[in-house]
Design an enzyme around this catalytic site. Structure first.
Site, PDB file in Angstrom:
ATOM      1  N   ARG A 295      44.888  43.564  46.194  1.00  0.00           N
ATOM      2  CA  ARG A 295      45.545  42.543  45.372  1.00  0.00           C
ATOM      3  C   ARG A 295      44.606  42.083  44.269  1.00  0.00           C
ATOM      4  O   ARG A 295      43.392  41.932  44.480  1.00  0.00           O
ATOM      5  CB  ARG A 295      45.951  41.339  46.229  1.00  0.00           C
ATOM      6  CG  ARG A 295      47.063  41.718  47.187  1.00  0.00           C
ATOM      7  CD  ARG A 295      47.630  40.543  47.949  1.00  0.00           C
ATOM      8  NE  ARG A 295      48.353  41.054  49.103  1.00  0.00           N
ATOM      9  CZ  ARG A 295      49.588  41.552  49.069  1.00  0.00           C
ATOM     10  NH1 ARG A 295      50.253  41.567  47.927  1.00  0.00           N
ATOM     11  NH2 ARG A 295      50.152  42.024  50.158  1.00  0.00           N
ATOM     12  N   ASP A 296      45.190  41.867  43.060  1.00  0.00           N
ATOM     13  CA  ASP A 296      44.420  41.393  41.919  1.00  0.00           C
ATOM     14  C   ASP A 296      43.964  39.956  42.191  1.00  0.00           C
ATOM     15  O   ASP A 296      44.716  39.142  42.732  1.00  0.00           O
ATOM     16  CB  ASP A 296      45.275  41.443  40.641  1.00  0.00           C
ATOM     17  CG  ASP A 296      44.424  41.280  39.390  1.00  0.00           C
ATOM     18  OD1 ASP A 296      44.342  42.250  38.620  1.00  0.00           O
ATOM     19  OD2 ASP A 296      43.862  40.191  39.181  1.00  0.00           O
ATOM     20  N   ILE A 297      42.745  39.671  41.806  1.00  0.00           N
ATOM     21  CA  ILE A 297      42.176  38.340  42.060  1.00  0.00           C
ATOM     22  C   ILE A 297      42.848  37.273  41.192  1.00  0.00           C
ATOM     23  O   ILE A 297      42.854  36.099  41.519  1.00  0.00           O
ATOM     24  CB  ILE A 297      40.646  38.372  41.824  1.00  0.00           C
ATOM     25  CG1 ILE A 297      39.937  37.304  42.624  1.00  0.00           C
ATOM     26  CG2 ILE A 297      40.277  38.274  40.362  1.00  0.00           C
ATOM     27  CD1 ILE A 297      38.439  37.517  42.736  1.00  0.00           C
ATOM     28  N   ASN A 357      45.370  49.441  31.355  1.00  0.00           N
ATOM     29  CA  ASN A 357      44.616  49.037  30.161  1.00  0.00           C
ATOM     30  C   ASN A 357      43.460  50.016  29.981  1.00  0.00           C
ATOM     31  O   ASN A 357      42.729  50.297  30.933  1.00  0.00           O
ATOM     32  CB  ASN A 357      44.069  47.616  30.332  1.00  0.00           C
ATOM     33  CG  ASN A 357      45.185  46.582  30.412  1.00  0.00           C
ATOM     34  OD1 ASN A 357      46.202  46.716  29.731  1.00  0.00           O
ATOM     35  ND2 ASN A 357      45.009  45.582  31.249  1.00  0.00           N
ATOM     36  N   GLU A 365      39.117  45.396  31.070  1.00  0.00           N
ATOM     37  CA  GLU A 365      38.014  44.496  31.424  1.00  0.00           C
ATOM     38  C   GLU A 365      37.034  45.184  32.383  1.00  0.00           C
ATOM     39  O   GLU A 365      35.830  45.063  32.232  1.00  0.00           O
ATOM     40  CB  GLU A 365      38.635  43.273  32.096  1.00  0.00           C
ATOM     41  CG  GLU A 365      37.772  42.053  32.197  1.00  0.00           C
ATOM     42  CD  GLU A 365      38.488  40.958  32.977  1.00  0.00           C
ATOM     43  OE1 GLU A 365      37.885  40.447  33.923  1.00  0.00           O
ATOM     44  OE2 GLU A 365      39.662  40.653  32.666  1.00  0.00           O
ATOM     45  N   VAL A 366      37.588  45.897  33.349  1.00  0.00           N
ATOM     46  CA  VAL A 366      36.730  46.526  34.362  1.00  0.00           C
ATOM     47  C   VAL A 366      36.675  48.034  34.081  1.00  0.00           C
ATOM     48  O   VAL A 366      37.714  48.701  34.075  1.00  0.00           O
ATOM     49  CB  VAL A 366      37.287  46.277  35.781  1.00  0.00           C
ATOM     50  CG1 VAL A 366      36.386  46.922  36.827  1.00  0.00           C
ATOM     51  CG2 VAL A 366      37.420  44.782  36.045  1.00  0.00           C
ATOM     52  N   HIS A 370      42.002  51.842  36.687  1.00  0.00           N
ATOM     53  CA  HIS A 370      42.876  51.132  37.624  1.00  0.00           C
ATOM     54  C   HIS A 370      44.258  50.992  37.021  1.00  0.00           C
ATOM     55  O   HIS A 370      44.425  50.905  35.808  1.00  0.00           O
ATOM     56  CB  HIS A 370      42.311  49.752  37.983  1.00  0.00           C
ATOM     57  CG  HIS A 370      41.966  48.900  36.798  1.00  0.00           C
ATOM     58  ND1 HIS A 370      40.776  49.031  36.101  1.00  0.00           N
ATOM     59  CD2 HIS A 370      42.633  47.893  36.186  1.00  0.00           C
ATOM     60  CE1 HIS A 370      40.735  48.154  35.116  1.00  0.00           C
ATOM     61  NE2 HIS A 370      41.858  47.445  35.136  1.00  0.00           N
ATOM     62  N   HIS A 372      47.569  48.605  37.155  1.00  0.00           N
ATOM     63  CA  HIS A 372      48.147  47.345  37.643  1.00  0.00           C
ATOM     64  C   HIS A 372      49.597  47.637  38.024  1.00  0.00           C
ATOM     65  O   HIS A 372      50.321  48.277  37.255  1.00  0.00           O
ATOM     66  CB  HIS A 372      48.213  46.286  36.537  1.00  0.00           C
ATOM     67  CG  HIS A 372      46.879  45.820  36.019  1.00  0.00           C
ATOM     68  ND1 HIS A 372      46.328  44.619  36.369  1.00  0.00           N
ATOM     69  CD2 HIS A 372      46.007  46.387  35.152  1.00  0.00           C
ATOM     70  CE1 HIS A 372      45.171  44.450  35.742  1.00  0.00           C
ATOM     71  NE2 HIS A 372      44.953  45.518  34.992  1.00  0.00           N
TER      72      HIS A 372
HETATM   73  P1  DGP Z   1      41.858  44.989  33.183  1.00  0.00           P
HETATM   74  O1  DGP Z   1      41.891  43.882  32.151  1.00  0.00           O
HETATM   75  O2  DGP Z   1      43.011  45.898  33.075  1.00  0.00           O
HETATM   76  O3  DGP Z   1      40.504  45.691  33.199  1.00  0.00           O
HETATM   77  O4  DGP Z   1      42.034  44.231  34.581  1.00  0.00           O
HETATM   78  C1  DGP Z   1      41.025  43.951  35.478  1.00  0.00           C
HETATM   79  C2  DGP Z   1      41.666  43.179  36.578  1.00  0.00           C
HETATM   80  O5  DGP Z   1      40.766  43.146  37.677  1.00  0.00           O
HETATM   81  C3  DGP Z   1      41.983  41.736  36.240  1.00  0.00           C
HETATM   82  O6  DGP Z   1      43.390  41.526  36.352  1.00  0.00           O
HETATM   83  C4  DGP Z   1      41.277  40.912  37.295  1.00  0.00           C
HETATM   84  C5  DGP Z   1      40.920  41.913  38.337  1.00  0.00           C
HETATM   85  N1  DGP Z   1      39.669  41.639  39.004  1.00  0.00           N
HETATM   86  C6  DGP Z   1      38.488  41.407  38.405  1.00  0.00           C
HETATM   87  N2  DGP Z   1      37.553  41.167  39.334  1.00  0.00           N
HETATM   88  C7  DGP Z   1      38.144  41.300  40.546  1.00  0.00           C
HETATM   89  C8  DGP Z   1      37.687  41.173  41.880  1.00  0.00           C
HETATM   90  O7  DGP Z   1      36.524  40.908  42.156  1.00  0.00           O
HETATM   91  N3  DGP Z   1      38.596  41.353  42.862  1.00  0.00           N
HETATM   92  C9  DGP Z   1      39.898  41.636  42.594  1.00  0.00           C
HETATM   93  N4  DGP Z   1      40.720  41.787  43.629  1.00  0.00           N
HETATM   94  N5  DGP Z   1      40.362  41.764  41.345  1.00  0.00           N
HETATM   95  C10 DGP Z   1      39.498  41.594  40.335  1.00  0.00           C
END
Ligand code: DGP
Length: 385
Positions: A295-297, A357, A365-366, A370, A372
């Site tokens: 799950r997204d944080i 993304n 961002e990461v 990934h 979503h």
């Molecule tokens: P993007 O902008 O597409 O790179 O989305 C990165 C997503 O990752 C963002 O929606 C928040 C999520 N995210 C960042 N850090 C963590 C984490 O430590 N745990 C989880 N579960 N999600 C995270």
């Protein structure tokens, strides 16, 4: 007629001598040098008579190197200082001019309060160099600290600035408004909403002002800018990263293929790599041989999960070009199965949105590929306007 009085030089020896004995605690007073030492030898300005040793305003020295990490988002810069502490021999402290706790060593009192540190900033930095036994030091500064930054840049030291640019999402701005006390907990929501654009402009102005100073050794990390060559110091850091990557357990992160060379290099300290290594907890939904779903944080919809390959792929195109067929198939099937299990697929649900993304324009961002999966309500227009 009275003669005009002419000021006479104070003769300490004879002067004090007239008032006191030559024995006892004040015996020194009868000599001018002793009086001077007594009056000036100790004490805090204002309450005592002379500066403490750290109140001497002396230069930092040409042989020193200062790395100023400037970021409005403190947790982001602090992740970098943590990385520096863990992976390099460069001592790194946090927001020492803003926060009480900044990973400072015991320095005999001058470090006790934030205002003292700011007042005696040079002495604090010099003491840090001494304490760490180094000529290099990294520390964080808020982007509002322009006078401090200018002051450090005016030193003859080798001073560099790394500015971490960040997006100011609405949620961040709301938090910022509360943190700086612009609106208290009892403030009406519409007051906060009206403040949002104003605060956003202020923060952007702060960052622009810093950029406009055109400091000579000014580097930026930006979520949108194209990659630029890194300064030497940071390049050394990434080399040590590459060394560490070679030690990654094969079961969690796959090795890169030759074709990978055309892609941006994989940063094994990204948050998803750390989740895969089990260094950071996550709310796992499904795990297969090649894929992890959690799950997204920061969920943006009632259902919001992230599907990631276990292999070290930076982006969608990296994954598409370099993943094995087994990984590709496993990834797609797992994503489809999860959307069904979570009740958002067309097989039993109302549908979902899948987003990957990618890169700076995709505002990724990461830097670990990934997908979503968002659903549970109508997702609205594809892009925010
Ligand atoms: P993007 O902008 O597409 O790179 O989305 C990165 C997503 O990752 C963002 O929606 C928040 C999520 N995210 C960042 N850090 C963590 C984490 O430590 N745990 C989880 N579960 N999600 C995270």
């Amino acid at each position: 007629m009275r003669a005009r009085s002419v000021p006479r030089r104070w003769n300490c020896a004879s002067g004090w001598g007239r008032f006191g004995p030559t024995r006892g605690p004040f015996s020194d007073l009868e000599r001018g040098g002793g009086v001077f030492r007594f009056l000036t030898g100790r004490g805090r300005v204002g309450r005592r008579f002379s500066p403490r040793f750290w109140e001497d305003d002396t230069a930092l020295g040409r042989d020193k190197s200062l790395l100023l990490i400037v970021s409005k988002k403190w947790h982001v810069a602090k992740r970098l200082t943590q990385g520096l502490r863990e992976q390099t021999d460069i001592p790194a402290v946090d927001y020492l001019f803003n926060e009480d706790q900044a990973h400072l060593p015991d320095m005999g009192g001058v470090e006790n309060t934030v205002s003292k540190r700011e007042r005696h900033r040079r002495a604090v930095i010099k003491l840090l160099f001494d304490q760490f036994g180094t000529n290099r030091l990294a520390f964080c500064l808020d982007s509002s600290a322009l006078p401090l930054i200018q002051d450090f840049m005016a030193e003859k030291t080798d001073t560099r600035i790394l500015m971490i640019e960040t997006d100011f999402h609405q949620d961040y701005l709301r938090g910022h408004i509360a943190r700086v006390g612009l609106a208290g907990a009892s403030a009406q929501p519409d007051v906060v909403e009206r403040l949002l654009p104003i605060v956003r402009r202020d923060l952007e102005y702060e960052a622009n002002r810093l950029r406009d100073m055109e400091f000579p050794r000014f580097y930026t990390i930006s979520p949108t800018a194209a990659p630029r060559p890194m300064p030497r110091h940071w390049r050394r850091l990434s080399t040590s990263n590459q060394r560490r990557r070679s030690r990654l357990p094969k079961s969690t992160i796959c090795s890169a293929t030759d074709r990978r060379q055309q892609m941006p290099s994989y940063d094994d300290q990204n948050i998803f790599a750390r989740i895969l290594r089990g260094e950071i907890p996550n709310d796992t939904v499904v795990e297969t041989e090649h894929t992890l779903v959690f799950r997204d944080i920061r969920p943006q919809a009632p259902v919001h999960v992230l599907v990631i390959p276990k292999g070290a792929y930076v982006s969608f195109d990296d994954f598409a070009a370099n993943a094995s067929e087994a990984e590709l198939v496993d990834f797609m099937r797992t994503a489809a199965k999860v959307s069904k299990d979570l009740g958002v697929s067309l097989d039993g649900g109302e549908g979902f949105r899948a987003i990957a993304n990618t890169g700076p324009h995709g505002v990724q961002e990461v830097p670990h590929f990934h997908l979503h999966i968002l659903g549970g309500h109508v997702m609205g227009p594809m892009l925010a306007h």
